[in-house]
Design an enzyme around this catalytic site. Sequence first.
Site, PDB file in Angstrom:
ATOM      1  N   HIS A  12       0.688  -1.275   0.215  1.00 35.03           N
ATOM      2  CA  HIS A  12       0.194  -0.061   0.053  1.00 35.03           C
ATOM      3  C   HIS A  12       0.795   1.270  -0.187  1.00 35.03           C
ATOM      4  O   HIS A  12       0.492   2.475   0.552  1.00 35.03           O
ATOM      5  CB  HIS A  12      -0.921  -0.144   1.114  1.00 35.03           C
ATOM      6  CG  HIS A  12      -0.124  -0.004   2.583  1.00 35.03           C
ATOM      7  ND1 HIS A  12      -0.896  -0.690   3.583  1.00 35.03           N
ATOM      8  CD2 HIS A  12       0.937   0.467   3.004  1.00 35.03           C
ATOM      9  CE1 HIS A  12      -0.069  -0.501   4.386  1.00 35.03           C
ATOM     10  NE2 HIS A  12       0.802   0.087   4.478  1.00 35.03           N
ATOM     11  N   HIS A  59      -1.629   4.927   9.744  1.00 35.74           N
ATOM     12  CA  HIS A  59      -0.180   5.489   9.886  1.00 35.74           C
ATOM     13  C   HIS A  59       0.037   6.531  10.887  1.00 35.74           C
ATOM     14  O   HIS A  59       0.388   7.423  10.263  1.00 35.74           O
ATOM     15  CB  HIS A  59       0.697   5.600   8.674  1.00 35.74           C
ATOM     16  CG  HIS A  59       0.595   4.279   7.754  1.00 35.74           C
ATOM     17  ND1 HIS A  59      -0.515   3.773   6.966  1.00 35.74           N
ATOM     18  CD2 HIS A  59       1.620   3.376   7.471  1.00 35.74           C
ATOM     19  CE1 HIS A  59       0.155   2.611   6.191  1.00 35.74           C
ATOM     20  NE2 HIS A  59       1.214   2.435   6.656  1.00 35.74           N
ATOM     21  N   HIS A 193      10.213  -4.022   3.709  1.00 30.24           N
ATOM     22  CA  HIS A 193      10.613  -2.598   3.633  1.00 30.24           C
ATOM     23  C   HIS A 193      10.934  -2.154   5.062  1.00 30.24           C
ATOM     24  O   HIS A 193      10.474  -2.803   5.967  1.00 30.24           O
ATOM     25  CB  HIS A 193       9.665  -1.650   2.893  1.00 30.24           C
ATOM     26  CG  HIS A 193       8.252  -1.747   3.651  1.00 30.24           C
ATOM     27  ND1 HIS A 193       7.354  -2.580   3.863  1.00 30.24           N
ATOM     28  CD2 HIS A 193       7.813  -0.333   3.936  1.00 30.24           C
ATOM     29  CE1 HIS A 193       6.373  -2.174   4.298  1.00 30.24           C
ATOM     30  NE2 HIS A 193       6.206  -0.899   4.474  1.00 30.24           N
ATOM     31  N   GLU A 240       4.121  -5.491   8.710  1.00 29.98           N
ATOM     32  CA  GLU A 240       2.676  -5.233   7.925  1.00 29.98           C
ATOM     33  C   GLU A 240       2.151  -6.614   7.297  1.00 29.98           C
ATOM     34  O   GLU A 240       1.074  -6.745   7.214  1.00 29.98           O
ATOM     35  CB  GLU A 240       2.776  -4.279   7.043  1.00 29.98           C
ATOM     36  CG  GLU A 240       3.144  -2.656   7.587  1.00 29.98           C
ATOM     37  CD  GLU A 240       2.981  -1.608   6.438  1.00 29.98           C
ATOM     38  OE1 GLU A 240       2.866  -0.641   6.847  1.00 29.98           O
ATOM     39  OE2 GLU A 240       3.204  -1.964   5.133  1.00 29.98           O
TER      40      GLU A 240
HETATM   41  C1  DHB Z   1       6.233   3.345   2.281  1.00 33.70           C
HETATM   42  C2  DHB Z   1       5.807   1.931   2.392  1.00 33.70           C
HETATM   43  C3  DHB Z   1       4.667   1.659   3.171  1.00 33.70           C
HETATM   44  O1  DHB Z   1       4.129   0.576   3.585  1.00 33.70           O
HETATM   45  C4  DHB Z   1       4.230   3.009   4.135  1.00 33.70           C
HETATM   46  O2  DHB Z   1       3.072   2.710   4.865  1.00 33.70           O
HETATM   47  C5  DHB Z   1       4.645   4.174   3.850  1.00 33.70           C
HETATM   48  C6  DHB Z   1       5.848   4.441   2.897  1.00 33.70           C
HETATM   49  C7  DHB Z   1       7.452   3.563   1.229  1.00 33.70           C
HETATM   50  O3  DHB Z   1       8.151   2.622   0.650  1.00 33.70           O
HETATM   51  O4  DHB Z   1       7.669   4.657   0.722  1.00 33.70           O
HETATM   52 FE    FE Z   2       2.541   1.032   5.484  1.00 31.26          FE
END
Ligand code: DHB
Ligand code: FE
Length: 279
Positions: A12, A59, A193, A240
């Site tokens: 997302h 978030h 990530h 996540e």
């Molecule tokens: C990014 C990924 C995420 O899941 C998020 O909530 C905010 C930023 C990103 O890769 O920039």
């Molecule tokens: Fe996220």
Amino acid sequence: MIEIVGGVATSHVPSIGAAVDHGKTGEPYWRPLFRGYERARQWMAEAKPDVVLIVYNDHACAFSIDLVPTFLLGVADQFQPADEGYGARQVPVVDGHPELAWHLYESLVLDEFDMTLCHSMTVDHGLTVPLSIMCGEPDAWPCKVIPLCVNVIQYPPPTGLRCYKLGKAIRRALDSYGSNLRVAIFGTGGMSHQLQGERAGLINEEFDAAFLDKLSSDPQSLTAIGHHDYILQAGSEGIELVMWLIMRGALDAEVKEIYRHYHVPASNTAAGLIILEND
Ligand code: DHB
Ligand code: FE
């Protein structure tokens, strides 16, 4: 009776939404990612869910860190896109399905999943970006949405096992609903990530590929992954992925994998998408 038309899991990443909103999906950076979404959009258009239960995390947009519900269900008529600091996304308002949401709430609490009840909230990129990925840019979203918000930002988030069990309880709730509806379930976030700290930018393609494989064929095995392992292997925001297990728990033990797409990078994230149907 409810027909479960399928389960979708997708990243997302907010800049995926920004790419859509600013007409950049054809640019060299974004083209391969969005080309992979074409098949997913076709599936969505054919599956025609009346309602999508979207499992996502806020978030710190709708709720500040003063209030961190572990599991929250939105029962409102409508949810406005959140202003995440640069104005709200110019996407359609998200229409809820209060009747099914209340049924889920009652069934889940009586089934010992004590959901927080939410009558009013905005929805951030965690929910609106998956809608953009799956539906493109319609004037109105083609389905009602029930937001199910999960804490993955304040330690400790729920375990993967707890999330998988919540998915199963959601399935029991859906199976006991009286009216005819076509329902899809989206799990969002991930894949590997990390947005901060020394390992910012971490991607683990091997971990992600194994996660996608097991999500289809042996989801129970994924419930053994603990918080520490998620952080070590998939980065601090890789946690996540527990939300994908809520979606998977709501499907049958045996599923058909309809489609898979994986692309690195989308912003700081390994962008994954998988579509599963009950076999
Ligand atoms: C990014 C990924 C995420 O899941 C998020 O909530 C905010 C930023 C990103 O890769 O920039
Ligand atoms: Fe996220």
